[in-house]
Write a protein that holds these residues in place. Sequence first.
Motif, PDB file in Angstrom:
ATOM      1  N   ARG A 198       0.776  -1.297  -0.089  1.00  0.00           N
ATOM      2  CA  ARG A 198       0.160   0.086   0.034  1.00  0.00           C
ATOM      3  C   ARG A 198       0.868   1.282   0.096  1.00  0.00           C
ATOM      4  O   ARG A 198       0.488   2.217  -0.542  1.00  0.00           O
ATOM      5  CB  ARG A 198      -0.828  -0.050   1.191  1.00  0.00           C
ATOM      6  N   TYR A 199       2.001   1.211   0.468  1.00  0.00           N
ATOM      7  CA  TYR A 199       2.938   2.286   0.665  1.00  0.00           C
ATOM      8  C   TYR A 199       3.383   2.558  -0.933  1.00  0.00           C
ATOM      9  O   TYR A 199       3.539   3.513  -1.261  1.00  0.00           O
ATOM     10  CB  TYR A 199       4.289   2.108   1.247  1.00  0.00           C
ATOM     11  N   ARG A 200       3.708   1.445  -1.427  1.00  0.00           N
ATOM     12  CA  ARG A 200       4.337   1.718  -2.890  1.00  0.00           C
ATOM     13  C   ARG A 200       3.305   2.353  -3.878  1.00  0.00           C
ATOM     14  O   ARG A 200       3.400   2.740  -4.848  1.00  0.00           O
ATOM     15  CB  ARG A 200       4.843   0.188  -3.392  1.00  0.00           C
ATOM     16  N   GLN A 201       1.932   1.574  -3.540  1.00  0.00           N
ATOM     17  CA  GLN A 201       0.838   2.172  -4.293  1.00  0.00           C
ATOM     18  C   GLN A 201       0.309   3.757  -3.912  1.00  0.00           C
ATOM     19  O   GLN A 201      -0.542   4.030  -4.438  1.00  0.00           O
ATOM     20  CB  GLN A 201      -0.259   1.030  -4.209  1.00  0.00           C
ATOM     21  N   LYS A 202       1.049   4.309  -3.158  1.00  0.00           N
ATOM     22  CA  LYS A 202       0.438   5.516  -2.502  1.00  0.00           C
ATOM     23  C   LYS A 202      -0.936   5.661  -2.090  1.00  0.00           C
ATOM     24  O   LYS A 202      -1.577   6.611  -1.929  1.00  0.00           O
ATOM     25  CB  LYS A 202       0.816   6.753  -3.581  1.00  0.00           C
ATOM     26  N   ALA A 257      10.953  -4.160   0.666  1.00  0.00           N
ATOM     27  CA  ALA A 257      10.359  -3.867   1.728  1.00  0.00           C
ATOM     28  C   ALA A 257      10.781  -2.442   2.582  1.00  0.00           C
ATOM     29  O   ALA A 257      11.840  -2.371   3.250  1.00  0.00           O
ATOM     30  CB  ALA A 257      10.940  -5.104   2.703  1.00  0.00           C
ATOM     31  N   PRO A 258      10.014  -1.481   1.970  1.00  0.00           N
ATOM     32  CA  PRO A 258      10.915  -0.204   2.008  1.00  0.00           C
ATOM     33  C   PRO A 258      10.725   0.474   3.604  1.00  0.00           C
ATOM     34  O   PRO A 258       9.956   0.101   4.324  1.00  0.00           O
ATOM     35  CB  PRO A 258       9.918   0.718   1.501  1.00  0.00           C
ATOM     36  N   ASN A 259      12.137   0.779   3.733  1.00  0.00           N
ATOM     37  CA  ASN A 259      12.364   1.487   5.053  1.00  0.00           C
ATOM     38  C   ASN A 259      12.167   0.481   6.389  1.00  0.00           C
ATOM     39  O   ASN A 259      11.746   0.903   7.586  1.00  0.00           O
ATOM     40  CB  ASN A 259      11.045   2.702   5.368  1.00  0.00           C
ATOM     41  N   THR A 260      12.472  -0.718   5.995  1.00  0.00           N
ATOM     42  CA  THR A 260      12.296  -1.602   7.269  1.00  0.00           C
ATOM     43  C   THR A 260      13.762  -1.666   7.824  1.00  0.00           C
ATOM     44  O   THR A 260      14.411  -2.743   8.091  1.00  0.00           O
ATOM     45  CB  THR A 260      12.004  -3.027   6.536  1.00  0.00           C
TER      46      THR A 260
END
Length: 491
Positions: A198-202, A257-260
């Motif tokens: 959902r983060y990548r899809q904004k 896995a952004p910002n993990t």
Amino acid sequence: MVETLTPSPSIWRLNPRRSIPTLFTSYKTLFALLWIVVFTSIFVWNRNFVDGFLIFRRPVTARSLPRFRPVAFNLTDFGAVGDGVTVNTLAFEKAVFMISKLGKSGGGQLNVPAGKWLTGPFNLTSHMTLFLDEDAVILGVDDETYWPLMPPLPSYGYGREHPGPRYGSLIHGQNLRDVVITGNNGTIDGQGQRWWKRYRQKLLNNTRGPLVQIMYSSDIVISNITLRNPPFWTLHPYDCKNVTIRNMTILAPLFEAPNTDGIDPDSCEDMLIEDSYISVGDDAIAIKSGWDQYGIAYGRPSKNILIRNLVVRSMVSAGISIGSEMSGGVSNVTVENVLVWNSRRAVRIKTAAGRGAYIRDIKYKNITFENVRVGIIIKTDYNEHPDAGFDPKAFPEIRDISYTSIHGEGVRVPVRIHGSADIPVRNVTFRDMSVGITYKKKHIFQCAYVSGRVIGSIFPKPCENLDLYDEQGTLVKKSVSENASDIDYDI
């Protein structure tokens, strides 16, 4: 509540004078005697001692959980169901509330037994031990409607990804003292896959929350558990003192896995991180202290931090980072006995104009690189800001950085120190360095606006910005220029 049961004493008594003559008068009596002998043998075998001698134990089916507090509870005492489907937030909240009443008598322990315990976010309390058994998994609900919104961190002024509030953490605590999170390597799993997508899809309107966040607290121990798949950062101690993190396994996918981040000490003082394995989708460890004008105003440094005996991996970012949000200052950090393997970067300092404050008294000792793109990095143009209100002339100070016993192989660029006219890097020391390289071009030890020294022989050949000394500390060659630039970002 966990209780210890004492077996009642045996009530059987045999009188040999009365029983022996009559027992052998019939086949049935003999058969009964044999059953008594067999049963008694089994009974004795199951006891720990016979006539004072220890004999073999039979295998037990349930582990006896250690007790670290005067009172211990099981999560099931509060109606929890470990089926991976039932949401157990209320059970966690009831247990924590019960323990919150026990502070004056030494606190309480919450045992999480084997099972998959689905839950929304919940808070800890002071004088509490959260203990996860070997096959216990705390699962975070991956629907953000279960996650409460919290104000931005005061030293950030901004929800790291969006203006306004941020989601809280799965396990949270504020203004606590004497908290332990430990176990027999049980797991806390944030089920971050839906969050990342959902983060990548904004599709998220607020900043994602950490997996575990402890704020404004002291005397914290986190050990012997696995943390995995956080929505955002994994373990975030914020403005805490006297924190010990040891024997941890922290995992997230290396890509997408952004910002993990693994562990983010943020405005923390007196911290030990040791004996752990971290493989994540961003920095394995990132020491921070606030963001631009908000961090400067908050003014809480990260200091007195020891990081040792780690194996770390990061294909997207770095093994050990300082910054980039460091506007409260970072000082007196030691990183030693660390292996960084199959990673994009190994040890990195990152900052920018607008951050202000300082990074100083940083020591790296006995660091090993194995198949990393860039080994040592100091970067002063990491231009990411919360808003337009930062002061572009708030230049951070970077000085007194030492690298001792740096070794490895399969490294493309061993050193890239990129100071600037406004943010020079002062008093950098290299000693005992031998790094096998995979790229044979000239620019493999890169410097710009750097001053310092090399003691003894190191490989590869250092840049000419640094003074050369022999092992006895005698100056051999003065640097050509501190400001000479030899940066090549194409390699």
